[in-house]
Design a protein around this motif. Structure first.
Motif: not given
Length: 197
Positions: A112-127
């Motif tokens: 698993e690559p490191l990921s920023d959970l806040d960035a994942l949430r923002r990207a999902h909200e912008a989807a």
């Protein structure tokens, strides 16, 4: 729970591919109820000779629902996907565990690559359910009628994610301003070449 592989009775790693997780039967209604409230691209297939599939694009992969049916006397093919709900992609897994409030692994899982959970949430909200990239991602997931195809799609989505890692911080959520791309005149034939003579 740590690295045990089962997260509070909801998910477990699947032997189908390294980036695939099974949603356990008791958690499927909860995951489906959450998906029903999201604005994400979806795709489905209904082929009489293949399992019925529903796919939702999510983060670096998505969720895939498989519904197999066959006559009782017909054994399942060795490459057939089992009926159930699958999460494809580490980012999709992390996002789902976060929004469902499930304690998740504290360290990255193997591969698993490191990921920023806040960035994942923002990207999902912008989807957007109308985004061509997300539609293509959902359609790609909806082609997974068997194990080899699922392994290939999971690997392709992981490779695509690796080539465009999710950046951390607020700047990742905003595109940098720049010149607008020039439109290409697709409705006009070329002025030279085989069509123009």
């Amino acid at each position: 729970m740590g690295q045990s592989g089962v997260w509070v009775g909801l998910f477990r790693r699947s032997p189908l591919a390294p980036t695939v997780f099974e949603v356990l039967p008791g958690a499927r209604p909860r995951v489906r109820a959450w998906l029903a409230t999201q604005r994400v691209a979806t795709a489905w297939t209904r082929d009489p000779h293949a399992p019925a599939l529903e796919a939702w694009a999510l983060a670096d992969g998505g969720v895939l629902a498989v519904a197999r049916w066959a006559r009782a006397e017909v054994p399942a093919a060795a490459d057939a996907l089992p009926s159930g709900l699958l999460v494809v992609g580490f980012g999709a897994f992390r996002l789902l565990t976060a929004v469902l409030g499930v304690p998740r692994p504290t360290r990255p899982l193997p591969g698993e690559p490191l990921s920023d959970l806040d960035a994942l949430r923002r990207a999902h909200e912008a989807a957007s359910a109308c985004s061509p990239d997300e539609i293509e991602q959902a359609e790609l997931l909806a082609t997974c009628v068997d194990r080899p195809t699922l392994r290939w799609v999971a690997a392709a989505l992981a490779a695509a994610t690796a080539s465009r890692p999710l950046a951390a911080g607020a700047a990742a959520a905003r595109p940098t301003p720049g010149p607008a791309p020039r439109p290409s005149p697709r409705d006009r034939p070329p002025t030279t070449g085989t069509l123009a003579g």
